[in-house]
Design a protein around this motif. Structure first.
Motif, PDB file in Angstrom:
ATOM      1  N   ASP A 250       0.831  -1.205   0.000  1.00  0.00           N
ATOM      2  CA  ASP A 250       0.000   0.000   0.000  1.00  0.00           C
ATOM      3  C   ASP A 250       0.866   1.256   0.000  1.00  0.00           C
ATOM      4  O   ASP A 250       0.531   2.252  -0.662  1.00  0.00           O
ATOM      5  N   ASP A 251       1.976   1.208   0.730  1.00  0.00           N
ATOM      6  CA  ASP A 251       2.856   2.384   0.791  1.00  0.00           C
ATOM      7  C   ASP A 251       3.413   2.709  -0.595  1.00  0.00           C
ATOM      8  O   ASP A 251       3.513   3.883  -0.979  1.00  0.00           O
ATOM      9  N   GLU A 252       3.795   1.665  -1.357  1.00  0.00           N
ATOM     10  CA  GLU A 252       4.339   1.891  -2.700  1.00  0.00           C
ATOM     11  C   GLU A 252       3.272   2.483  -3.609  1.00  0.00           C
ATOM     12  O   GLU A 252       3.518   3.445  -4.355  1.00  0.00           O
ATOM     13  N   LEU A 253       2.068   1.902  -3.519  1.00  0.00           N
ATOM     14  CA  LEU A 253       0.969   2.417  -4.335  1.00  0.00           C
ATOM     15  C   LEU A 253       0.670   3.871  -3.982  1.00  0.00           C
ATOM     16  O   LEU A 253       0.509   4.720  -4.863  1.00  0.00           O
ATOM     17  N   ASP A 254       0.570   4.145  -2.706  1.00  0.00           N
ATOM     18  CA  ASP A 254       0.188   5.492  -2.278  1.00  0.00           C
ATOM     19  C   ASP A 254       1.219   6.538  -2.676  1.00  0.00           C
ATOM     20  O   ASP A 254       0.876   7.688  -2.967  1.00  0.00           O
ATOM     21  N   ALA A 267      -8.326   9.489 -11.755  1.00  0.00           N
ATOM     22  CA  ALA A 267      -8.261   8.163 -11.130  1.00  0.00           C
ATOM     23  C   ALA A 267      -8.126   7.065 -12.175  1.00  0.00           C
ATOM     24  O   ALA A 267      -7.361   6.104 -11.992  1.00  0.00           O
ATOM     25  N   ARG A 268      -8.855   7.189 -13.266  1.00  0.00           N
ATOM     26  CA  ARG A 268      -8.778   6.168 -14.317  1.00  0.00           C
ATOM     27  C   ARG A 268      -7.385   6.123 -14.943  1.00  0.00           C
ATOM     28  O   ARG A 268      -6.831   5.044 -15.195  1.00  0.00           O
ATOM     29  N   SER A 269      -6.816   7.287 -15.187  1.00  0.00           N
ATOM     30  CA  SER A 269      -5.481   7.331 -15.780  1.00  0.00           C
ATOM     31  C   SER A 269      -4.433   6.815 -14.801  1.00  0.00           C
ATOM     32  O   SER A 269      -3.488   6.118 -15.186  1.00  0.00           O
ATOM     33  N   ILE A 270      -4.615   7.133 -13.510  1.00  0.00           N
ATOM     34  CA  ILE A 270      -3.687   6.627 -12.495  1.00  0.00           C
ATOM     35  C   ILE A 270      -3.734   5.103 -12.471  1.00  0.00           C
ATOM     36  O   ILE A 270      -2.698   4.432 -12.394  1.00  0.00           O
ATOM     37  N   ALA A 271      -4.936   4.546 -12.533  1.00  0.00           N
ATOM     38  CA  ALA A 271      -5.078   3.088 -12.531  1.00  0.00           C
ATOM     39  C   ALA A 271      -4.354   2.471 -13.719  1.00  0.00           C
ATOM     40  O   ALA A 271      -3.696   1.428 -13.595  1.00  0.00           O
ATOM     41  N   VAL A 273      -1.761   3.745 -15.350  1.00  0.00           N
ATOM     42  CA  VAL A 273      -0.315   3.897 -15.156  1.00  0.00           C
ATOM     43  C   VAL A 273       0.205   2.840 -14.180  1.00  0.00           C
ATOM     44  O   VAL A 273       1.224   2.180 -14.424  1.00  0.00           O
ATOM     45  N   LEU A 274      -0.499   2.653 -13.068  1.00  0.00           N
ATOM     46  CA  LEU A 274      -0.031   1.717 -12.047  1.00  0.00           C
ATOM     47  C   LEU A 274      -0.146   0.268 -12.517  1.00  0.00           C
ATOM     48  O   LEU A 274       0.688  -0.567 -12.159  1.00  0.00           O
ATOM     49  N   GLN A 275      -1.167  -0.013 -13.300  1.00  0.00           N
ATOM     50  CA  GLN A 275      -1.279  -1.368 -13.861  1.00  0.00           C
ATOM     51  C   GLN A 275      -0.105  -1.649 -14.785  1.00  0.00           C
ATOM     52  O   GLN A 275       0.481  -2.737 -14.767  1.00  0.00           O
ATOM     53  N   SER A 276       0.250  -0.647 -15.602  1.00  0.00           N
ATOM     54  CA  SER A 276       1.340  -0.821 -16.559  1.00  0.00           C
ATOM     55  C   SER A 276       2.707  -0.828 -15.876  1.00  0.00           C
ATOM     56  O   SER A 276       3.549  -1.680 -16.157  1.00  0.00           O
ATOM     57  N   ARG A 277       2.931   0.117 -14.950  1.00  0.00           N
ATOM     58  CA  ARG A 277       4.256   0.270 -14.340  1.00  0.00           C
ATOM     59  C   ARG A 277       4.527  -0.732 -13.221  1.00  0.00           C
ATOM     60  O   ARG A 277       5.642  -1.240 -13.097  1.00  0.00           O
ATOM     61  N   LEU A 278       3.507  -1.024 -12.404  1.00  0.00           N
ATOM     62  CA  LEU A 278       3.721  -1.863 -11.234  1.00  0.00           C
ATOM     63  C   LEU A 278       3.140  -3.263 -11.379  1.00  0.00           C
ATOM     64  O   LEU A 278       3.429  -4.137 -10.557  1.00  0.00           O
ATOM     65  N   GLY A 279       2.275  -3.451 -12.379  1.00  0.00           N
ATOM     66  CA  GLY A 279       1.678  -4.761 -12.568  1.00  0.00           C
ATOM     67  C   GLY A 279       0.594  -5.078 -11.549  1.00  0.00           C
ATOM     68  O   GLY A 279       0.262  -6.245 -11.324  1.00  0.00           O
ATOM     69  N   VAL A 280       0.019  -4.063 -10.913  1.00  0.00           N
ATOM     70  CA  VAL A 280      -1.028  -4.299  -9.909  1.00  0.00           C
ATOM     71  C   VAL A 280      -2.386  -4.381 -10.590  1.00  0.00           C
ATOM     72  O   VAL A 280      -2.575  -3.826 -11.680  1.00  0.00           O
ATOM     73  N   PRO A 281      -3.356  -5.055  -9.972  1.00  0.00           N
ATOM     74  CA  PRO A 281      -4.695  -5.114 -10.557  1.00  0.00           C
ATOM     75  C   PRO A 281      -5.277  -3.719 -10.749  1.00  0.00           C
ATOM     76  O   PRO A 281      -5.169  -2.859  -9.857  1.00  0.00           O
ATOM     77  N   TYR A 286      -7.352   1.663  -9.016  1.00  0.00           N
ATOM     78  CA  TYR A 286      -8.404   2.668  -9.226  1.00  0.00           C
ATOM     79  C   TYR A 286      -9.056   3.053  -7.903  1.00  0.00           C
ATOM     80  O   TYR A 286      -9.289   4.238  -7.621  1.00  0.00           O
ATOM     81  N   GLU A 287      -9.366   2.047  -7.071  1.00  0.00           N
ATOM     82  CA  GLU A 287     -10.043   2.329  -5.805  1.00  0.00           C
ATOM     83  C   GLU A 287      -9.180   3.169  -4.882  1.00  0.00           C
ATOM     84  O   GLU A 287      -9.674   4.102  -4.228  1.00  0.00           O
TER      85      GLU A 287
END
Length: 300
Positions: A250-254, A267-271, A273-281, A286-287
Motif C-alpha cells: 500500500d505504501d508503494e501504491l500510495d 483516477a482512471r489514468s492513475i489506474a 499507469v499503475l497497472q502498466s508500471r507496477l503490474g497491480v490489478p 483505481y479504488e
C-alpha cells in the motif's frame, strides 16, 4: 453506380459504395503461401489500371498468379512527395490504382500510410481489400491473450534503444508483439532473458511457408531450441505474454498515487499507469486513487 453480387458482395467495376471510380485499393497479399491470395484481391489486381508495389519484380510473380497483366510502378518507404502527387493525379484522372506490399497488408509495418493519408486529404476513396497479415496470423496461433494487445513493429537496432523498448513492453499488462530480423534474434532473446527470465514468449518463423515453426517458452528455452537462426529468411514474429500482476505494498501504491494526483491525473489514468508500471490489478489501483482524490477534495 457499380453493380454487386448479393451473395458475395463482389463489385463488377471496382466502384466503392459511394459510386466513385476515383479509388485507391489497399490490397493484402500472401505472406508466403500464394494460395492465400483471395479471389477478391486477385480480381482487383486484374481490373485496376496500375499496381503500386515495393518490388515490381516480386509483384510480377503475384500478378501472374492472379492472372493479371496490369502495369506496375515502384512505391516504397523512400518514395517522394512528388511521386505521391503523381499517383493522386492519376487517380483524379480516373485511373484505378491498387497498392500492395511485398507480403501482407500494406501500412501494417509496411509502406503506405503516407499515400493513404494524402489520398484521403485529396478526396480519394480508399478501399481495403483484406487478407493475409503476419500479425494476425501469428496471434491466431500463438496461444497468447488477444483481448488486448500491442503491436510495436520492429525493435530498434541499437542495443540501448532496444533494451529501453523491451523494458516498456515487458512491463505491459497485455500481450506485446514485435517483428525481428534473424540476425538480431539471438541478441533480443538474450536481452529479454536478462530483464525477465521467467516470462513466457512465443517466437514464429516463416509463417504460412513450408518451414513454418512456433517456439514457446522462456527466452532461454527458445534460444536453446534455435540453432540456425542466422540462416533463417524473412521476418521473425515475437510475442511477449502480459506482465504478471504483483502485490505491491500500500505504501508503494500510495507514493505513486500521491505524485500522480499532484500532477492532476485522473483516477482512471492513475489506474492505467499503475497497472502498466507496477503490474497491480487495475481495480485495486483505481479504488486507492479514487480514495486519494476524494480525500484531497475533502481537504480543499
Amino acid at each position: 453506380p457499380g453493380t454487386a453480387d448479393r451473395r458475395t458482395g463482389a463489385r463488377s467495376d471496382l466502384k466503392t459504395p459511394s459510386g466513385t471510380a476515383m479509388t485507391l485499393f489497399v490490397v493484402a497479399t500472401p505472406i508466403g503461401n500464394l494460395e492465400d491470395l483471395t479471389e477478391r484481391a486477385a480480381r482487383t489486381l486484374r481490373e485496376v489500371d496500375l499496381v503500386l508495389a515495393e518490388d515490381t519484380r516480386h509483384a510480377r510473380t503475384l500478378l501472374t498468379r492472379a492472372g493479371a497483366t496490369t502495369p506496375t510502378r515502384s512505391y516504397h518507404d523512400h518514395s517522394t512527395d512528388h511521386e505521391r502527387d503523381t499517383i493522386i493525379a492519376a487517380l483524379a484522372a480516373g485511373q484505378r490504382v491498387a497498392l500492395i506490399s511485398d507480403a501482407g497488408t500494406p501500412c501494417i509495418a509496411d509502406p503506405g500510410f503516407k499515400l493513404v493519408r494524402l489520398a484521403r486529404q485529396r478526396g480519394v476513396d480508399v478501399c481495403p481489400i483484406p487478407g493475409a497479415s503476419a500479425l494476425t496470423a501469428f496471434l491466431s496461433a500463438a496461444g497468447l491473450p488477444t483481448d488486448r494487445f500491442l503491436f510495436d513493429g520492429f525493435l530498434p537496432q541499437k542495443a540501448a534503444a532496444r533494451d529501453k523498448r523491451l523494458t516498456e513492453l515487458l512491463a505491459a499488462p497485455w500481450t506485446s508483439v514485435v517483428y525481428e530480423s534473424p540476425r538480431r534474434l539471438e541478441e533480443t532473446l538474450a536481452a529479454i532473458n536478462t530483464a525477465a527470465p521467467d516470462r513466457h514468449l512465443v517466437v514464429a518463423r516463416e509463417l504460412t511457408k513450408v518451414h513454418e515453426t512456433f517456439y514457446t517458452g522462456t527466452a532461454a528455452v527458445i534460444a536453446n531450441a534455435i540453432t540456425d537462426a542466422q540462416g533463417w529468411r524473412g521476418e521473425i514474429v515475437v510475442g511477449i505474454s502480459p506482465a504478471p500482476e504483483r502485490d505491491a505494498s500500500d505504501d508503494e501504491l500510495d507514493a505513486w498515487i500521491a505524485a500522480l494526483v499532484a500532477e492532476g491525473v485522473s483516477a482512471r489514468s492513475i489506474a492505467s499507469v499503475l497497472q502498466s508500471r507496477l503490474g497491480v490489478p487495475r481495480k485495486r489501483a483505481y479504488e486507492r486513487a479514487l480514495a486519494a482524490l476524494e480525500q484531497r477534495d475533502g481537504e480543499a
